[in-house]
Every structure is written in structure tokens, then in C-alpha cells.
Scaffold this motif. Structure first.
Motif, mmCIF file in Angstrom:
data_model
loop_
_atom_site.group_PDB
_atom_site.id
_atom_site.type_symbol
_atom_site.label_atom_id
_atom_site.label_comp_id
_atom_site.label_asym_id
_atom_site.label_seq_id
_atom_site.Cartn_x
_atom_site.Cartn_y
_atom_site.Cartn_z
ATOM 1 N N ALA A 1 83.258 -39.637 -85.516
ATOM 2 C CA ALA A 1 81.881 -39.183 -85.309
ATOM 3 C C ALA A 1 81.391 -39.568 -83.919
ATOM 4 O O ALA A 1 80.737 -38.782 -83.239
ATOM 5 C CB ALA A 1 80.964 -39.785 -86.380
ATOM 6 N N ARG A 2 81.727 -40.796 -83.490
ATOM 7 C CA ARG A 2 81.306 -41.236 -82.163
ATOM 8 C C ARG A 2 81.974 -40.385 -81.087
ATOM 9 O O ARG A 2 81.360 -40.020 -80.092
ATOM 10 C CB ARG A 2 81.640 -42.711 -81.968
ATOM 11 N N ALA A 3 83.250 -40.046 -81.291
ATOM 12 C CA ALA A 3 83.955 -39.240 -80.302
ATOM 13 C C ALA A 3 83.326 -37.857 -80.186
ATOM 14 O O ALA A 3 83.172 -37.305 -79.110
ATOM 15 C CB ALA A 3 85.429 -39.123 -80.683
ATOM 16 N N GLN A 4 82.939 -37.273 -81.331
ATOM 17 C CA GLN A 4 82.319 -35.957 -81.302
ATOM 18 C C GLN A 4 80.945 -36.004 -80.656
ATOM 19 O O GLN A 4 80.504 -35.039 -80.043
ATOM 20 C CB GLN A 4 82.222 -35.408 -82.729
ATOM 21 N N ALA A 5 80.240 -37.121 -80.807
ATOM 22 C CA ALA A 5 78.883 -37.236 -80.283
ATOM 23 C C ALA A 5 78.866 -37.574 -78.801
ATOM 24 O O ALA A 5 77.844 -37.423 -78.149
ATOM 25 C CB ALA A 5 78.122 -38.310 -81.059
ATOM 26 N N ALA A 6 79.995 -38.031 -78.250
ATOM 27 C CA ALA A 6 80.017 -38.443 -76.847
ATOM 28 C C ALA A 6 79.761 -37.248 -75.933
ATOM 29 O O ALA A 6 80.226 -36.139 -76.185
ATOM 30 C CB ALA A 6 81.354 -39.081 -76.513
ATOM 31 N N VAL A 7 78.997 -37.491 -74.862
ATOM 32 C CA VAL A 7 78.616 -36.442 -73.916
ATOM 33 C C VAL A 7 79.012 -36.876 -72.515
ATOM 34 O O VAL A 7 78.749 -38.017 -72.111
ATOM 35 C CB VAL A 7 77.092 -36.184 -73.971
ATOM 36 N N THR A 8 79.644 -35.979 -71.774
ATOM 37 C CA THR A 8 79.961 -36.227 -70.367
ATOM 38 C C THR A 8 79.162 -35.257 -69.500
ATOM 39 O O THR A 8 79.136 -34.062 -69.768
ATOM 40 C CB THR A 8 81.461 -36.044 -70.090
ATOM 41 N N MET A 9 78.516 -35.798 -68.488
ATOM 42 C CA MET A 9 77.728 -34.992 -67.554
ATOM 43 C C MET A 9 78.224 -35.290 -66.147
ATOM 44 O O MET A 9 77.937 -36.341 -65.589
ATOM 45 C CB MET A 9 76.237 -35.329 -67.689
ATOM 46 N N ARG A 10 79.000 -34.364 -65.583
ATOM 47 C CA ARG A 10 79.500 -34.528 -64.219
ATOM 48 C C ARG A 10 78.481 -33.961 -63.244
ATOM 49 O O ARG A 10 78.092 -32.794 -63.373
ATOM 50 C CB ARG A 10 80.849 -33.828 -64.064
#
Length: 333
Positions: A23-32
Motif C-alpha cells: 500500500a505504501r509503495a502504491q501511495a508513493a509519489v515522485t515529482m521531478r
């Protein structure tokens, strides 16, 4: 049978801890986030602070990865990269939009919008919202407006540029084809070029005079090869950060709120920082030996009378649909 139940229970017990991790992996967000400023620039510092704030407020769920000094993409590649979704966000100086979005030049029209009280009101104003609507039509969404400068310095090596007559025949660095109309109106010969190329052009004699903001005059060491400088509230420049709207809309409401609120904080923090940096830069130019003339009100009025109208006329031709409205909204602040 009993052994089978024990094995199933053990398997279930081993699998259970993996679910929260998934669940944490799916919720992680990357903003470059790509930008052109060197790490020492005040905007670079503000964007690093923005990234840290977002990470802290999201408890590590949002990772804003800031790429300074064109490490991720060249300045001209940022808009298509974000619009296509190659990366999530980028920063641009308002006048870099050129003919793609000519209304963005309104902020930089000479002597139109340089009072600090009005600059403070710009983020969130009808003027800003109008430009943001135009950006939305270009497939990007504006996130924040970072105040960059309201003071230009005209540097020269042979004689100071104090009156409009002093510009006649002077080869000077221009900003872009639009604002160059102000310089040709007073008899100068402008040549637009990227900021990093200007010092060499001044030293070699390709240019006689420079035009930049006071902070850049320090960072690029203009005092080493230009003897004189005239400081004037000639233009205003904002740098803005924009994101891919499809990416942004897919975020959870909580994550969107964290990013938006952190961006608003960056906007507020940038204004006093820019003023502080400009004041220190002006003092350093003087300390380094440059003869600095701070323009009087009468000189400002004379320059404005000669330089503003040609640029405004060219701007309205460049932006026939929205230019007049952009000027009206900016003047109303």
C-alpha cells in the motif's frame, strides 16, 4: 489436517506484513522538477526548501526531486517535457514563453509593474489567474509564482548610461525581441543572448553594455569588466513552476493539498529573500569598485516616456487577443 491448518496460518502470518508495504509503495509519489538556475541561485534554494517541506508534510510519501542547472532538461525542453509527461514539473522565467504564450511577457514590460506592494499582490490575483488560464490551455498547470527581480542594471565600460542620449550607437545585450524595442527606440543596437554568454561578449567587445538584474551582475562578475552601472526599476520578472495536469489530477486530494500549500509558502518566502539578495548585490557591486548610479524619478520618467510605448505597441501586436486584458489586470493591482 492439523498440520495443514498450521501451515496456512503461518503463511497468512508471513503475508500480512507485506500488505502495508504494498500500500505504501502504491501511495508513493515522485515529482521531478527541472529548472535552469545554478544551485547558488535564490530560486534553487527556495525549490529545495519546497521539496523538503513537501516530504516532511507527507511523511515521506511525496518525493520532490529537484534538478538544477538544466541537469534533467534544457530550458527550452522543459515545457514540451512536462506537457508530454516525460517529467512532472519545471520552472520557467515568464518571458521565456516568447511567441508560444506572448501574454506572459506582460510582467516584463518596461516600467509597468515594478512596485513591491503590487508585486506582493500578484500571486493569486486576477492577473495571475488570467495567465494561469492561458497556461492551462497549453496543457500545463501553474503551481507557483516566484518573484525574481524588479530592478535592472545597465552596465557599461566607457561611459555611464544616464540619459536616453547615452544609448545612441551602443551595442547592448537585449532580453528578447519584444523588449529590444525599448533599446532601439533610444538608438541602441541590442543583441539578445543567454545570460551565461554575456560576460565573454562584454570582455571581447562584441557588446559595449549589458542589461541584467542586479543579482546576476554580481554572480556573473560584471564588476570585473564593466566600470559603470545604472540601476532602475525597468522591469519585473517572475519565475513560475508548472506541472503536468494529468499527473496532478491523479494525486489524492491530501497530496494535492500538501503540494499546493507548500508552493504558496514558497511564494511568500521568495519575496523578502529576493529583496534581501538584491540589496546585498547592489552593495557588493559598489564595494567591488563599480560606479553605480541609482536612477532619479526624473530620469525614470524620461526613460519610461521613450522606452515603454514602443514595447507596449509591439506587445499588443504580438498578443492581439489577450494582451490588452493582461495589461489591464496588471495595472489594477
Amino acid at each position: 489436517m492439523q498440520r495443514r491448518h498450521l501451515l496456512l496460518a503461518a503463511t497468512a502470518g508471513l503475508a500480512a506484513p507485506a500488505l502495508p508495504r504494498l500500500a505504501r509503495a502504491q501511495a508513493a509519489v515522485t515529482m521531478r522538477l527541472s529548472h535552469q538556475f545554478p544551485p547558488s541561485h535564490q530560486h534553487a534554494g527556495i525549490l529545495v526548501a519546497f521539496a523538503e517541506r513537501v516530504k516532511a508534510r507527507s511523511q515521506g510519501a511525496i518525493d520532490v526531486q529537484v534538478f538544477p542547472a538544466e541537469q534533467l532538461a534544457k530550458a527550452g525542453e522543459n515545457f514540451p517535457g512536462v506537457a508530454r509527461g516525460a517529467f512532472e514539473a519545471a520552472a520557467a522565467v515568464n518571458f521565456q514563453w516568447g511567441n508560444t504564450l506572448p501574454e506572459m511577457n506582460v510582467i516584463t514590460l518596461p516600467y509597468l509593474f515594478t512596485e513591491l506592494e503590487r508585486i506582493r499582490k500578484f500571486p493569486g490575483s486576477p492577473a495571475a489567474q488570467y495567465l494561469e488560464g492561458l497556461l492551462q490551455k497549453r496543457a500545463v498547470r501553474n503551481l507557483m509564482w516566484l518573484y525574481t527581480t524588479r530592478q535592472a542594471i545597465f552596465t557599461s565600460g566607457r561611459k555611464p548610461l544616464v540619459t536616453t542620449d547615452d544609448f545612441k550607437g551602443v551595442k547592448i545585450r537585449g532580453l528578447n525581441a519584444l523588449t529590444d524595442h525599448a533599446l532601439t527606440a533610444v538608438g541602441a543596437a541590442p543583441s539578445s543572448m543567454p545570460g551565461p554568454e554575456v560576460p565573454q561578449a562584454l570582455q571581447s567587445g562584441v557588446l559595449d553594455a549589458g542589461l541584467t538584474d542586479v543579482s546576476a551582475a554580481v554572480s556573473r562578475r560584471f564588476y570585473e569588466f564593466q566600470k559603470f552601472g545604472t540601476v532602475t526599476p525597468w522591469f519585473c520578472v517572475f519565475t513560475h513552476v508548472y506541472v503536468n495536469p494529468r499527473w496532478f489530477d491523479r494525486l489524492s486530494p491530501e497530496h494535492r493539498a500538501i503540494i499546493t500549500e507548500s508552493a504558496a509558502q514558497a511564494e511568500r518566502d521568495q519575496i523578502p529573500l529576493t529583496e534581501e539578495v538584491a540589496a546585498k548585490a547592489l552593495a557588493e557591486l559598489k564595494a567591488r569598485g563599480m560606479t553605480v548610479h541609482e536612477q532619479t524619478e526624473a530620469e525614470r520618467a524620461a526613460w519610461s516616456a521613450a522606452m515603454q510605448k514602443p514595447v507596449v505597441d509591439a506587445f499588443l501586436k504580438l498578443a492581439p487577443e489577450g494582451g490588452a486584458r493582461a495589461i489591464e489586470l496588471l495595472r489594477a493591482l
